[in-house]
Design an enzyme around this catalytic site. Structure first.
Site, PDB file in Angstrom:
ATOM      1  N   LYS A 135       1.836   2.674   9.055  1.00  0.00           N
ATOM      2  CA  LYS A 135       1.362   1.910   7.975  1.00  0.00           C
ATOM      3  C   LYS A 135      -0.261   2.288   8.073  1.00  0.00           C
ATOM      4  CE  LYS A 135      -0.928  -0.108   4.995  1.00  0.00           C
ATOM      5  NZ  LYS A 135      -2.228   0.485   5.105  1.00  0.00           N
TER       6      LYS A 135
ATOM      7  N   GLY B 278      -6.304  -5.372  13.654  1.00  0.00           N
ATOM      8  CA  GLY B 278      -7.045  -5.749  11.901  1.00  0.00           C
ATOM      9  C   GLY B 278      -7.544  -6.846  12.399  1.00  0.00           C
ATOM     10  N   SER B 279      -8.253  -7.353  11.149  1.00  0.00           N
ATOM     11  CA  SER B 279      -9.176  -8.488  11.302  1.00  0.00           C
ATOM     12  C   SER B 279      -8.050 -10.115  11.242  1.00  0.00           C
ATOM     13  CB  SER B 279      -9.144  -8.470   9.764  1.00  0.00           C
ATOM     14  OG  SER B 279      -8.633  -9.008   8.701  1.00  0.00           O
TER      15      SER B 279
ATOM     16  N   GLY C 203      -4.297 -10.374  10.576  1.00  0.00           N
ATOM     17  CA  GLY C 203      -3.382 -10.367  11.520  1.00  0.00           C
ATOM     18  C   GLY C 203      -2.327 -12.363  11.163  1.00  0.00           C
TER      19      GLY C 203
ATOM     20  N   GLU D 188      -3.551  -7.530  17.838  1.00  0.00           N
ATOM     21  CA  GLU D 188      -4.904  -7.071  18.184  1.00  0.00           C
ATOM     22  C   GLU D 188      -5.854  -6.849  16.961  1.00  0.00           C
ATOM     23  OE1 GLU D 188      -5.355  -5.719  21.019  1.00  0.00           O
ATOM     24  OE2 GLU D 188      -3.412  -5.423  22.123  1.00  0.00           O
TER      25      GLU D 188
ATOM     26  N   CYS E  38     -13.428  -3.457  17.948  1.00  0.00           N
ATOM     27  CA  CYS E  38     -12.782  -4.865  17.964  1.00  0.00           C
ATOM     28  C   CYS E  38     -13.437  -5.109  19.814  1.00  0.00           C
ATOM     29  CB  CYS E  38     -11.647  -4.312  17.955  1.00  0.00           C
ATOM     30  SG  CYS E  38     -10.466  -3.575  19.560  1.00  0.00           S
TER      31      CYS E  38
ATOM     32  N   GLU F 150     -17.300 -12.135  13.980  1.00  0.00           N
ATOM     33  CA  GLU F 150     -17.161 -10.025  13.765  1.00  0.00           C
ATOM     34  C   GLU F 150     -18.753  -9.561  12.572  1.00  0.00           C
ATOM     35  OE1 GLU F 150     -13.691  -8.744  13.767  1.00  0.00           O
ATOM     36  OE2 GLU F 150     -13.677  -7.608  14.851  1.00  0.00           O
TER      37      GLU F 150
HETATM   38  P1  NAD Z   1      -7.934  -5.206   7.616  1.00  0.00           P
HETATM   39  O1  NAD Z   1      -7.546  -6.161   8.718  1.00  0.00           O
HETATM   40  O2  NAD Z   1      -9.094  -5.212   6.766  1.00  0.00           O
HETATM   41  O3  NAD Z   1      -6.670  -4.149   8.412  1.00  0.00           O
HETATM   42  C1  NAD Z   1      -6.350  -3.267   8.902  1.00  0.00           C
HETATM   43  C2  NAD Z   1      -4.625  -3.443   8.489  1.00  0.00           C
HETATM   44  O4  NAD Z   1      -3.835  -3.804   7.403  1.00  0.00           O
HETATM   45  C3  NAD Z   1      -5.000  -1.690   7.530  1.00  0.00           C
HETATM   46  O5  NAD Z   1      -4.160  -0.704   7.603  1.00  0.00           O
HETATM   47  C4  NAD Z   1      -4.287  -2.776   5.973  1.00  0.00           C
HETATM   48  O6  NAD Z   1      -4.521  -1.857   4.916  1.00  0.00           O
HETATM   49  C5  NAD Z   1      -3.204  -3.469   6.376  1.00  0.00           C
HETATM   50  N1  NAD Z   1      -2.934  -4.769   5.542  1.00  0.00           N
HETATM   51  C6  NAD Z   1      -4.031  -5.437   4.984  1.00  0.00           C
HETATM   52  N2  NAD Z   1      -3.353  -6.342   4.082  1.00  0.00           N
HETATM   53  C7  NAD Z   1      -2.760  -6.275   4.847  1.00  0.00           C
HETATM   54  C8  NAD Z   1      -0.619  -7.621   4.380  1.00  0.00           C
HETATM   55  N3  NAD Z   1      -1.550  -7.887   3.702  1.00  0.00           N
HETATM   56  N4  NAD Z   1      -0.334  -6.752   4.547  1.00  0.00           N
HETATM   57  C9  NAD Z   1      -0.060  -6.201   5.512  1.00  0.00           C
HETATM   58  N5  NAD Z   1      -1.214  -5.094   5.783  1.00  0.00           N
HETATM   59  C10 NAD Z   1      -2.172  -5.130   5.810  1.00  0.00           C
HETATM   60  O7  NAD Z   1      -8.731  -4.711   8.962  1.00  0.00           O
HETATM   61  P2  NAD Z   1     -10.440  -3.598   8.961  1.00  0.00           P
HETATM   62  O8  NAD Z   1     -10.953  -4.112   8.407  1.00  0.00           O
HETATM   63  O9  NAD Z   1      -8.873  -2.382   8.686  1.00  0.00           O
HETATM   64  O10 NAD Z   1      -9.664  -3.026  11.027  1.00  0.00           O
HETATM   65  C11 NAD Z   1     -11.113  -4.144  11.204  1.00  0.00           C
HETATM   66  C12 NAD Z   1     -10.913  -5.263  11.858  1.00  0.00           C
HETATM   67  O11 NAD Z   1      -9.894  -4.325  12.695  1.00  0.00           O
HETATM   68  C13 NAD Z   1     -11.919  -5.354  12.334  1.00  0.00           C
HETATM   69  O12 NAD Z   1     -11.660  -6.514  12.837  1.00  0.00           O
HETATM   70  C14 NAD Z   1     -10.964  -5.232  14.243  1.00  0.00           C
HETATM   71  O13 NAD Z   1     -11.851  -5.992  15.136  1.00  0.00           O
HETATM   72  C15 NAD Z   1      -9.925  -4.887  14.283  1.00  0.00           C
HETATM   73  N6  NAD Z   1      -9.490  -4.269  14.949  1.00  0.00           N
HETATM   74  C16 NAD Z   1      -8.900  -4.846  16.631  1.00  0.00           C
HETATM   75  C17 NAD Z   1      -8.647  -4.199  17.692  1.00  0.00           C
HETATM   76  C18 NAD Z   1      -8.056  -4.503  18.473  1.00  0.00           C
HETATM   77  O14 NAD Z   1      -7.530  -3.736  19.241  1.00  0.00           O
HETATM   78  N7  NAD Z   1      -7.860  -5.932  19.134  1.00  0.00           N
HETATM   79  C19 NAD Z   1      -9.021  -2.709  17.826  1.00  0.00           C
HETATM   80  C20 NAD Z   1      -9.242  -2.040  16.363  1.00  0.00           C
HETATM   81  C21 NAD Z   1      -9.449  -2.762  15.484  1.00  0.00           C
END
Ligand code: NAD
Length: 477
Positions: free
Chosen positions: A171, A224-225, A229, A246, A280, A379
């Site tokens: 997804k 993601g965030s 997470g 991650e 990230c 962040e």
């Molecule tokens: P986000 O957490 O908003 O979204 C990430 C993903 O999660 C998206 O596909 C989103 O649709 C999905 N998502 C959102 N709500 C959800 C839920 N309730 N259940 C399941 N999935 C859901 O993050 P973002 O704004 O898309 O990305 C930026 C963040 O990702 C930053 O915090 C960044 O540091 C982190 N990131 C981490 C790494 C790593 O490897 N550590 C790499 C890239 C980005």
């Protein structure tokens, strides 16, 4: 309008709903994706399960590896096309988009070679027994991918899971997913069986949540965030599904007075402007030993004022941020910091030709930022570098570890003993000494501690997370 890609075919959203795709360089809608829901996720997981049970789990590891290598070659053959898709979707300057495609090809190459090298062990036990271990795939793995590096994160997450023998449902983020639909098509074209790689697009709270809760998903890889997470880990825990998280970072660059500034400073600039700071592992905190603090700041300020942000296709130092709300968030954090008395030391420019409807943010260098400031603790996910000085090694370690994150750290010093001392004491998953590889190193395990998450992706280590270990004890007399 792009549909889901499931069972090697395109499907529209079962709800009939869509999500507009916006080009961050001009803020205009240029396409739409299917708004997936739990029914769409069910269809994708069923396809992945069928594939797993009938074909994928029976395919010799060497043949899985050959398929991954064919996909790697197809990515190289379609590099310009994939880079153009990623550029428009994410607002990436051309060099960054090209680098992301090259990294994807390299991940697939790495994991293609790893497929038949994932071995179990034999364990000495009682007389008359043989004990061995098997590394078994989880079955169907779920992959939730953010918008900042869709191609790269597909490579490290889905690439590793496929190599370990899982079939996958992913997804991607609602802001940027077109390149992954294209990669899934390429996988079908090079011979991946139907159901091995399935893409369901949509919002996180709908399609993403349904994927995490699905009882047939054997492992979740979430990138993601930290906030999302937590939700994902909580839902997965209800059915005891393993998760790799991650998450975000607030990674320090620690510069000692003996550092080679000619090497360190360009790397420090690059580590915060890469992908407009939306990385990230961006080196977003600068900690400088007191005697060289003013020199470092003055040289960085000279570099920052020359940096230019503009439309992705112009391939400047920075492209736009991903979306309007991200631009507003960065602006608001900067305004609050300034209102509390924190000084902007230097700022780059947004070029005049940049459309006012694009989501631009000039790179910003701030000095003497106190440790309890939101700019240090949270962040920003934009091109904002915050600087502070330190007295000695102990002070540097204390400041470096003084956030809830622990993803990456950069250490700049020629003192060999100090390199090891700092690398040992800084709490994070990756340390770079006299270099900094934000997102770099396909071969190097990557992941965080504390609120940066747990589990490791990249490198061979990822394959342990994408498998489960079974011990077999045989009494043969
Ligand atoms: P986000 O957490 O908003 O979204 C990430 C993903 O999660 C998206 O596909 C989103 O649709 C999905 N998502 C959102 N709500 C959800 C839920 N309730 N259940 C399941 N999935 C859901 O993050 P973002 O704004 O898309 O990305 C930026 C963040 O990702 C930053 O915090 C960044 O540091 C982190 N990131 C981490 C790494 C790593 O490897 N550590 C790499 C890239 C980005």
């Amino acid at each position: 309008m792009q549909g889901h890609f499931v069972d090697n075919r395109h499907y529209p959203a079962s709800s009939g709903l869509s999500i507009p795709m916006i080009d961050p360089s001009d803020g205009q809608v240029f396409d739409a994706i299917a708004r997936g829901n739990a029914d769409d996720v069910n269809g994708a997981v069923s396809a992945a399960r069928r594939c797993q049970q009938t074909i994928w789990s029976r395919l010799p590891a060497v043949d899985r590896g050959r398929l991954l290598m064919r996909l790697s070659n197809a990515v190289v053959a379609h590099a310009d096309e994939l880079a153009a898709i990623e550029q428009r979707d994410c607002g990436k300057p051309t060099r960054q988009a090209n680098a992301d495609v090259a990294a994807l090809a390299r991940y697939l190459e790495f994991y293609s070679g790893a497929c038949d090298k994932l071995h179990g062990v034999t364990i000495p036990y009682l007389d008359g027994y043989s004990v061995l271990t098997w590394r078994e795939p989880h079955g169907v793995t779920g992959h939730i991918i953010p918008w900042n590096y869709p191609l790269q994160i597909f490579g490290r997450s889905v690439g590793g899971a496929l190599a370990a023998g899982n079939s996958c449902v992913l997804k991607p983020a609602e802001d940027a997913c077109l390149s992954l639909i294209r990669v899934a098509q390429l996988a079908a074209a090079v011979g991946f069986p139907a159901g091995a790689i399935n893409v369901v697009t949509g919002y996180g709270h709908e399609a993403g949540d349904a994927l995490v809760r699905h009882p047939d998903i054997g492992h979740i890889s979430f990138t993601g965030s930290a906030a999302v997470g937590t939700l994902v880990a909580r839902s997965a825990a209800e059915r005891h599904c393993p998760v790799t998280l991650e998450l975000g970072g607030k990674s320090p660059q620690i510069v000692f007075a003996d550092a080679d500034l000619d090497i360190a400073l360009p790397a420090i600039v690059n580590a915060i402007i890469q992908n407009a700071g939306q990385t990230c592992s961006a080196g977003s905190r600068l900690l400088v030993e007191h005697p060289v603090y003013e020199t470092v700041l003055s040289r960085l300020a000279q570099a920052f004022v020359k940096l230019r942000a503009g439309p992705a296709r112009l391939d400047l130092d920075l492209g736009p941020l991903i979306r309007l709300t991200q631009q507003q968030r960065v602006r608001s954090m900067l305004a609050q910091a300034q209102a509390s008395g924190i000084e902007i030391l230097a700022e780059g420019q947004i070029i005049d030709q940049a459309p006012p409807t694009g989501f631009y943010q000039a790179p910003v260098l701030m000095r003497d930022v106190p440790s309890d400031s939101a700019l240090v603790q949270e962040e920003v996910f934009g091109p904002v570098l915050v600087a502070a000085s330190f007295r000695d090694e102990d002070d540097a370690i204390e400041l470096a570890n003084a956030t809830r994150f622990g993803l990456v750290a950069g250490v700049w010093t020629h003192d060999g003993s100090r390199q090891f001392r700092i690398a040992r004491q800084v709490r994070c998953g990756q340390v770079f000494v006299n270099n900094y590889g934000a997102g770099g190193g396909v071969e190097i395990p990557f992941g965080g501690v504390k609120s940066s998450g747990y589990g490791r992706e990249k490198g061979f280590e990822a394959l342990y997370g994408f498998t489960t270990l079974k011990s077999v004890a045989i009494r043969h007399g």
